[in-house]
Design a protein around this motif. Structure first.
Motif, short mmCIF file in Angstrom:
data_model
loop_
_atom_site.label_atom_id
_atom_site.label_comp_id
_atom_site.label_asym_id
_atom_site.label_seq_id
_atom_site.Cartn_x
_atom_site.Cartn_y
_atom_site.Cartn_z
N LYS A 105 90.68 35.05 87.60
CA LYS A 105 89.54 35.13 86.68
C LYS A 105 89.94 35.80 85.37
O LYS A 105 89.51 35.39 84.29
N LYS A 106 90.77 36.83 85.46
CA LYS A 106 91.18 37.57 84.27
C LYS A 106 91.91 36.68 83.28
O LYS A 106 91.75 36.79 82.07
N TYR A 107 92.74 35.77 83.79
CA TYR A 107 93.55 34.92 82.92
C TYR A 107 93.01 33.50 82.83
O TYR A 107 93.72 32.58 82.46
N ASP A 108 91.73 33.35 83.15
CA ASP A 108 91.00 32.08 82.95
C ASP A 108 91.61 30.89 83.68
O ASP A 108 91.60 29.78 83.18
N TYR A 109 92.17 31.13 84.86
CA TYR A 109 92.57 30.01 85.70
C TYR A 109 91.33 29.32 86.22
O TYR A 109 90.28 29.95 86.42
N ARG A 110 91.43 28.03 86.45
CA ARG A 110 90.38 27.32 87.16
C ARG A 110 90.69 27.48 88.65
O ARG A 110 91.66 26.93 89.16
N GLU A 123 95.85 25.85 85.63
CA GLU A 123 95.76 26.03 84.18
C GLU A 123 96.33 24.80 83.49
O GLU A 123 97.20 24.12 84.04
#
Length: 199
Positions: A105-110, A123
């Motif tokens: 979540k922190k690094y905006d992965y799906r 990503e």
């Protein structure tokens, strides 16, 4: 996300290798990757054999050795792509899952395919590709360790992940060793490492 048809989670964990039903396209893709990297290495091998001692021979060696090493490394990465690397931890299994979800979540992965023993972190592979293609970190959970690998998809060839797999390994080791009082503070997107994360 690259589709692995009928992925067998339990068997993959037991064998430490992705077990799924390979289509003819998967096999053709693997063969094409191997062929491409061999083609890169063969001229380098012949070139090294033709070098004659001279003032410029060091440059010539470098000129041929670099593509040979790159081709060999890329071949190895494709060959071991389905192998699952293991990272052991001493925290509770559910705590490990939660930390990895927070990392995603922190690094905006799906985040997708969340099950009892499997999480996918996806990503985009590149901002310049046509279509929505992704690189996926596949994380399988055992009682005291995780098994993971990185795979990519693309328009034509699913080339292997070359460099960012090493950065991901460092990140995963860090977050699984932290105590409950510490927060996840990996620096995946900044500096030198961000260059490799686009491979």
């Amino acid at each position: 996300m690259r589709i692995l048809k009928n992925l067998d989670i339990e068997e993959s964990i037991a064998s430490k290798k992705l077990i799924f039903e390979e289509s003819w396209w998967d096999k053709f893709d693997t063969f094409t990757n191997y062929f491409m990297f061999v083609i890169l290495m063969v001229p380098a091998i012949f070139g090294l054999g033709d070098i004659k001692p001279s003032a410029n021979s060091e440059f010539e060696y470098l000129f041929y050795i670099c593509p040979f090493i790159f081709g060999l490394y890329a071949f190895y990465c494709k060959f071991t792509e389905k192998n699952l690397k293991e990272i052991k931890f001493t925290i509770h299994k559910e705590d490990a899952k939660q930390r990895i979800l927070e990392y995603g979540k922190k690094y905006d992965y799906r985040i997708s395919k969340i099950s009892n023993n499997l999480i996918f972190l996806n990503e985009p592979t590149s901002g310049y590709s046509l279509g929505n293609y992704e690189k996926t970190i596949m994380i399988f959970f055992k009682d005291e360790s995780i098994l993971y690998t990185l795979i990519k998809e693309s328009a034509r060839l699913n080339v292997p992940v070359l460099f960012s797999q090493h950065i991901v390994r460092i990140d995963l080791k860090k977050i699984l060793k932290k105590t409950n009082k510490q927060t996840i503070n990996t620096n995946k997107r900044s500096g030198f490492s961000s260059f490799f994360l686009k491979d």
